[in-house]
Design an enzyme around this catalytic site. Structure first.
Site, PDB file in Angstrom:
ATOM      1  CE  LYS A   1      41.319  21.890  31.921  1.00  7.28           C
ATOM      2  NZ  LYS A   1      39.932  22.323  31.906  1.00  7.28           N
TER       3      LYS A   1
ATOM      4  CD  GLU B   1      42.897  30.589  31.493  1.00  3.74           C
ATOM      5  OE1 GLU B   1      43.313  29.451  31.682  1.00  3.74           O
ATOM      6  OE2 GLU B   1      42.084  31.144  32.272  1.00  3.74           O
TER       7      GLU B   1
ATOM      8  N   GLY C   1      35.699  32.174  33.891  1.00  7.03           N
ATOM      9  CA  GLY C   1      36.379  31.856  35.155  1.00  7.03           C
ATOM     10  C   GLY C   1      37.246  32.992  35.659  1.00  7.03           C
ATOM     11  NE  ARG C   2      40.686  34.653  30.479  1.00  7.10           N
ATOM     12  CZ  ARG C   2      40.174  33.641  29.787  1.00  7.10           C
ATOM     13  NH1 ARG C   2      39.930  32.493  30.391  1.00  7.10           N
ATOM     14  NH2 ARG C   2      39.900  33.756  28.513  1.00  7.10           N
TER      15      ARG C   2
ATOM     16  CE  LYS D   1      31.407  29.233  33.224  1.00  7.90           C
ATOM     17  NZ  LYS D   1      32.014  30.186  32.291  1.00  7.90           N
TER      18      LYS D   1
ATOM     19  CD  GLU E   1      43.795  20.473  38.191  1.00  9.45           C
ATOM     20  OE1 GLU E   1      42.609  20.331  37.790  1.00  9.45           O
ATOM     21  OE2 GLU E   1      44.737  20.747  37.427  1.00  9.45           O
TER      22      GLU E   1
ATOM     23  CG  HIS F   1      66.224  44.971  47.761  1.00 10.87           C
ATOM     24  ND1 HIS F   1      67.358  45.583  48.241  1.00 10.87           N
ATOM     25  CD2 HIS F   1      65.198  45.818  47.999  1.00 10.87           C
ATOM     26  CE1 HIS F   1      67.022  46.748  48.774  1.00 10.87           C
ATOM     27  NE2 HIS F   1      65.715  46.923  48.628  1.00 10.87           N
TER      28      HIS F   1
HETATM   29  C1  G6Q Z   1      39.379  30.744  33.538  1.00 14.90           C
HETATM   30  C2  G6Q Z   1      39.498  29.362  33.146  1.00 14.90           C
HETATM   31  C3  G6Q Z   1      40.011  28.422  34.225  1.00 14.90           C
HETATM   32  C4  G6Q Z   1      38.949  27.928  35.180  1.00 14.90           C
HETATM   33  C5  G6Q Z   1      39.505  26.739  35.955  1.00 14.90           C
HETATM   34  C6  G6Q Z   1      38.533  26.187  36.957  1.00 14.90           C
HETATM   35  O1  G6Q Z   1      38.965  31.620  32.838  1.00 14.90           O
HETATM   36  O2  G6Q Z   1      38.317  28.949  32.592  1.00 14.90           O
HETATM   37  O3  G6Q Z   1      41.064  28.954  34.968  1.00 14.90           O
HETATM   38  O4  G6Q Z   1      38.530  28.937  36.045  1.00 14.90           O
HETATM   39  O5  G6Q Z   1      39.875  25.738  35.057  1.00 14.90           O
HETATM   40  O6  G6Q Z   1      37.365  25.771  36.341  1.00 14.90           O
HETATM   41  P1  G6Q Z   1      36.108  25.408  37.170  1.00 14.90           P
HETATM   42  O7  G6Q Z   1      35.651  26.618  37.892  1.00 14.90           O
HETATM   43  O8  G6Q Z   1      35.094  24.907  36.196  1.00 14.90           O
HETATM   44  O9  G6Q Z   1      36.523  24.343  38.158  1.00 14.90           O
END
Ligand code: G6Q
Length: 545
Positions: free
Chosen positions: A506, A355, A269-270, A207, A213, A386
């Protein structure tokens, strides 16, 4: 400022009401009402919920509905659907419901109808997916793309990978789909080791396009690809596309913004797997199946928005979560899908639930007066039986369970499906009704062993059933949990759409990176533990092993 949640009349009534359950267990509740198992069920949007094996009576539901009323749940739902900026700490709407709104609907954000924009991106995604799937889109050397690698993390990974696994049955089996998220190089190396760069396309999903990462993996992917093409930068155009809200950063990375798929700040994001973040999924299952999944999401959205709360699946599940979390002190909820394709569903839900609702302040910024988000966890059945089910059956903690299964399996094979489903019903039955000392004794068990073999029972569960794991069913199921989470957050009066809790680590990592990499001994100003760990790492990292 509104009064604390725990001071509300309905809250106090629920506290008093909860005491009654010290005397009444599930066995008795079923004994008192033989129609309970049929009555306490709901069917909506293709999902059937049996919630009869919960420690509730009709009065409990009434009181929980009173709580929903007192906390303004109906108004909060409307605010979300209308595009109000309900994510107050980021001053944004939370409008994932617009991602699955049918063409022709109107949802206004900042004076603009966002539905046409959503459909324009869906069309762009469909066009691209069809070109890849048909082989029309060729790699730099003219070969067909066979491997799709999504690079993303968190919301830009968990949704796509969960949905790809869930809908693998519908995927193009002539292609490979891989997902790289971890900054640990092992993730990248293992995902690409057997791939031919000339047949591989990377989808960089971020996003912000600023995530450490993802960018680290994307740069490694670029190096890997260029190494396969003798360093020719022209190869990038045919082997990299981006999904992002940040055009400038995508261009700066070197991806042609013609090959960028956009979304908007009002998609968290989620909550983004049904936006362009689902591009890898659309390539895998094709645009029509993706549309079916969106229709499933939308059906649950409509149900959530319009059904009376007493017949509303996400509302009821959210209220039950509150009931156990806040009135019985349950700390976790287990989600146990009895379908191997849903193996990543619990991992996906961990982010969605924790989250969203792992918050300690209210919308007004004051400390919450009660516990908030429970810990969600789980594994597919029957494997979990199990391993950890022992604790659910005979441990000292109360763990409400959601069992999920389907009337029909996608891979009919002998007796497998009947055996699978029998385990769902048996587990829910065993948890609820247990086994008394008398029953154990009647089996001829020695007195000394009886306590070990008794099952107290009275352990609650929901059973969710659908016809089969179609794209539509998956959409409905994900939306069910999205709105279940929303319901819980609305009752607690928290912001379910921000995630400030992930920031501090972070920022500190950014400070530590140069302290690990700098050839000159850095001046360390952390606490004595962190200083020591950094020194130790610097000392040992170059040691030959
Ligand atoms: C979700 C969070 C988080 C996000 C990641 C990746 O709700 O905001 O999990 O999706 O940190 O972020 P980017 O899509 O910006 O790389």
């Amino acid at each position: 400022m509104s009064s604390p949640l725990t001071q509300l009349a309905s809250w106090k009534k629920l506290q008093a009401h909860q005491q009654e359950f010290d005397q009444k267990d599930l066995k008795q509740l079923f004994f008192e009402d033989s129609s309970r198992g049929r009555k306490m069920t709901i069917e909506a949007a293709g999902l059937f919920l049996d919630f009869s094996k919960n420690r509730i009576t009709e009065e409990t539901i009434d009181l929980l509905l009173e709580l929903a009323k007192e906390t303004g749940l109906r108004e909060r739902i409307e605010a979300m659907f209308c595009g109000d900026k309900i994510n107050i700490s980021e001053n944004r709407a939370a409008l994932h419901v617009a991602l699955r709104a049918p063409q022709g609907e109107k949802i206004i954000v900042d004076g603009e109808n966002v539905v046409p924009k959503v459909h324009a991106v869906l069309d762009q995604m469909a066009h691209f997916s069809n070109r890849i799937r048909s082989g029309e889109w060729k790699g730099h050397t003219g070969k067909r793309i066979k491997n799709i690698v999504n690079i993303g993390i968190g919301g830009s990974d968990l949704g796509p990978v969960m949905a790809y696994e869930a809908l693998r049955y519908y995927s193009d089996r002539s292609m490979n789909f891989r997902f790289i998220s971890n900054v640990d190089a092992t993730d990248f190396v293992e995902a690409t080791r057997d791939l031919d760069p000339s047949e591989t396309l990377f989808i960089v999903s971020s996003k912000t396009f600023g995530t450490l990462e993802t960018l680290t993996n994307a740069y490694s992917a670029r190096d890997w690809l260029l190494a396969g093409f003798g360093g020719d930068p022209k190869a990038i155009a045919k082997h990299f596309v981006a999904v992002s809200t940040n055009t400038q950063k995508v261009a700066a990375f070197g991806i042609d913004t013609e090959n960028m798929f956009g979304f908007w700040d009002w998609v968290g994001g989620r909550y983004s797997m049904d936006s362009a973040i689902g591009l890898s999924l659309m390539v895998a299952i094709g645009p029509d199946h993706f549309q079916e999944m969106l229709a499933g999401f939308h059906a649950m959205d409509e149900h959530f928005r319009t059904a009376p709360f007493e017949r509303n699946l996400p509302v009821l599940m959210g209220l039950l979560a509150i009931w156990y979390n806040n009135f019985f002190g349950a700390q976790t909820i287990a989600v146990l899908p009895y379908d191997q394709y849903l193996k990543r569903f619990p991992a996906y839900l961990q982010q969605l639930t924790m989250e969203s609702n792992g918050k300690h302040v209210t919308l007004e910024g004051t400390c919450v007066s009660s516990q908030t988000g429970p810990i969600y966890w789980g594994e597919p059945g029957t494997n979990g039986q199990h391993s950890f089910y022992q604790l659910i059956h005979q441990g000292t903690r109360l763990i409400p369970c959601d069992f999920i299964t389907f009337y029909q399996g996608l891979n009919p094979l002998g007796r497998h499906h009947d055996l699978l489903v029998s385990n769902v019903f048996a587990q829910a039955e065993a948890l609820a009704f247990g086994k008394t000392p008398e029953q154990v004794r009647a089996e001829g068990t020695s007195e000394a062993l009886i306590p070990h073999r008794v099952f107290e029972g009275n352990r609650p569960s929901n059973v969710i059933l659908a016809q089969s794991l179609t794209p539509r069913a998956l959409g409905t199921l994900v939306a069910l949990y999205e709105h279940n989470v929303f319901t819980q957050g609305a009752i607690w009066g928290i912001d379910s759409f921000d995630q400030w809790g992930v920031e501090l680590g972070k920022v500190l990592a950014q400070k530590i990176i140069p302290e690990l990499e700098n050839p000159a001994e850095p001046k360390l100003e952390h606490d004595s533990s962190t200083n020591n760990l950094i020194k130790l790492y610097r000392e040992k990292k170059s040691k030959t092993i």
